[in-house]
Write an enzyme that holds these catalytic residues in place. Sequence first.
Site, PDB file in Angstrom:
ATOM      1  N   GLU A 140      36.007  24.382  66.442  1.00 51.94           N
ATOM      2  CA  GLU A 140      35.425  24.213  67.650  1.00 51.94           C
ATOM      3  C   GLU A 140      34.386  23.150  67.782  1.00 51.94           C
ATOM      4  O   GLU A 140      33.566  23.338  66.603  1.00 51.94           O
ATOM      5  CB  GLU A 140      34.970  25.618  68.060  1.00 51.94           C
ATOM      6  CG  GLU A 140      36.147  26.407  68.558  1.00 51.94           C
ATOM      7  CD  GLU A 140      35.814  28.003  68.184  1.00 51.94           C
ATOM      8  OE1 GLU A 140      34.569  28.369  68.484  1.00 51.94           O
ATOM      9  OE2 GLU A 140      36.714  28.846  68.370  1.00 51.94           O
ATOM     10  N   LYS A 190      33.324  27.159  62.981  1.00 49.30           N
ATOM     11  CA  LYS A 190      34.215  28.632  63.172  1.00 49.30           C
ATOM     12  C   LYS A 190      33.579  29.664  62.648  1.00 49.30           C
ATOM     13  O   LYS A 190      33.081  29.761  61.537  1.00 49.30           O
ATOM     14  CB  LYS A 190      35.579  28.383  62.778  1.00 49.30           C
ATOM     15  CG  LYS A 190      36.703  29.382  62.867  1.00 49.30           C
ATOM     16  CD  LYS A 190      37.065  29.223  64.374  1.00 49.30           C
ATOM     17  CE  LYS A 190      37.905  30.346  64.829  1.00 49.30           C
ATOM     18  NZ  LYS A 190      36.917  31.473  65.199  1.00 49.30           N
ATOM     19  N   TYR A 225      41.148  33.260  73.635  1.00 43.34           N
ATOM     20  CA  TYR A 225      40.901  33.423  72.455  1.00 43.34           C
ATOM     21  C   TYR A 225      42.094  34.450  71.986  1.00 43.34           C
ATOM     22  O   TYR A 225      42.100  35.796  72.393  1.00 43.34           O
ATOM     23  CB  TYR A 225      39.736  33.901  71.947  1.00 43.34           C
ATOM     24  CG  TYR A 225      39.585  33.730  70.263  1.00 43.34           C
ATOM     25  CD1 TYR A 225      39.529  32.336  69.685  1.00 43.34           C
ATOM     26  CD2 TYR A 225      39.323  34.787  69.519  1.00 43.34           C
ATOM     27  CE1 TYR A 225      39.402  32.274  68.302  1.00 43.34           C
ATOM     28  CE2 TYR A 225      39.312  34.768  68.101  1.00 43.34           C
ATOM     29  CZ  TYR A 225      39.141  33.432  67.490  1.00 43.34           C
ATOM     30  OH  TYR A 225      39.144  33.309  66.138  1.00 43.34           O
TER      31      TYR A 225
END
Length: 391
Positions: A298, A341, A176
């Site tokens: 996601e 998210k 990330y």
Amino acid sequence: MRKISAPKLGIIAAVSLVCGANVYAADNGGPGEIEHIVNDAIHPVMEENNIPGMAVAVTVRGKRYFVNYGVASKDSRQKVSKDTIFEIGSISKTFTATLASYAQVIGALSLSDNASTYLPALAGSSFDRISLLDLGTYSAGGLPLQFPDDVTDQKEMIAYYRNWRPSSVAGTHRQYSNPSIGLFGYLAAESMGQPFDDLMEKKLLPMLGLSNTYIHVPQNQMSNYAYGYSKVGKPVRVTPGVFDAEAYGVKTSAADLIKFVEANISGAGLDETLQRAIAATHTGYFRVGDMTQGLGWEIYDYPTDLERLLAGNSSDMALKANKVEKLASPIPPQEDVLINKTGSTNGFGAYAAFVPAKGIGIVMLANKNYPNADRVKAAYRIMTALDRSLE
């Protein structure tokens, strides 16, 4: 795009509740079960984390409900409303992803292109072998969570990228990274021939119908801009940085953010090109545990359980390089999924989640950065109850 039928739940009118909460929807009607569902989940979170104010918005098959708590500023005691502006941190990445996806739909770029294609200064660097998709899915090969402290302007940013060397082959690990998706957004804007901030504020946000969402909060809206609060209770707001707009710089209200969530659920009424771009951000590119990585968003199979969501939003997922399970081909947008998210700045904590097949979604905006696990648990509790109420 997706079509959702009308809700079975009753409409909630404006009512005053304990702990400074207000619950209301666009139409008049008697208080209903959403009031209790949201309060039961949010009150403990605010108390345990000493959060001054929160704005929660829920959408249920096209109907929006707003629940507001506490204050936007401890000094002025101004109450939180659905129009209070909060920093949403990394939920900004979903807006960046939407802009890049739009650029691909109109033919300005291809996600398979090498990053150096759109920034000649990177020619001859590692970015000759790293795609835009790698940047947009944090799989470029080990770009860090943040830039080093000495990277403060474009010249230093270019030098940093030219000297950077990947620690793994692109597309094999997810790490990330703000420099990863920040560069992704910057290059998308380069492909469209305009500055990123201008494309967001003058093109994408108006196309989405978001009138209270900004990169730079205008002076006439500063009175609606909440103060965030640090761990020691000091008022703070986000400070400028390289690629701040692309990675964590959006400021918005619960009313606008739930509208953005609804655009992701159905896209009804939006420009067809924009609808296609939004849907494409839900494409799955690889798996890490039970999470499938989209563009910005996601994704989890639905129904899912709380443990899977907590694992996908854990510090291990955010701070470590995780080996990915490469998919034979990208998974096209699905209905039976939960998409989410998280986002944070030093003084704010936010969460957005939705289930397209059910037509339900939630946004939670707070003027304090509190643990992701607490956000996920509260939202999961609310969305599970909403799902049951539709049966």
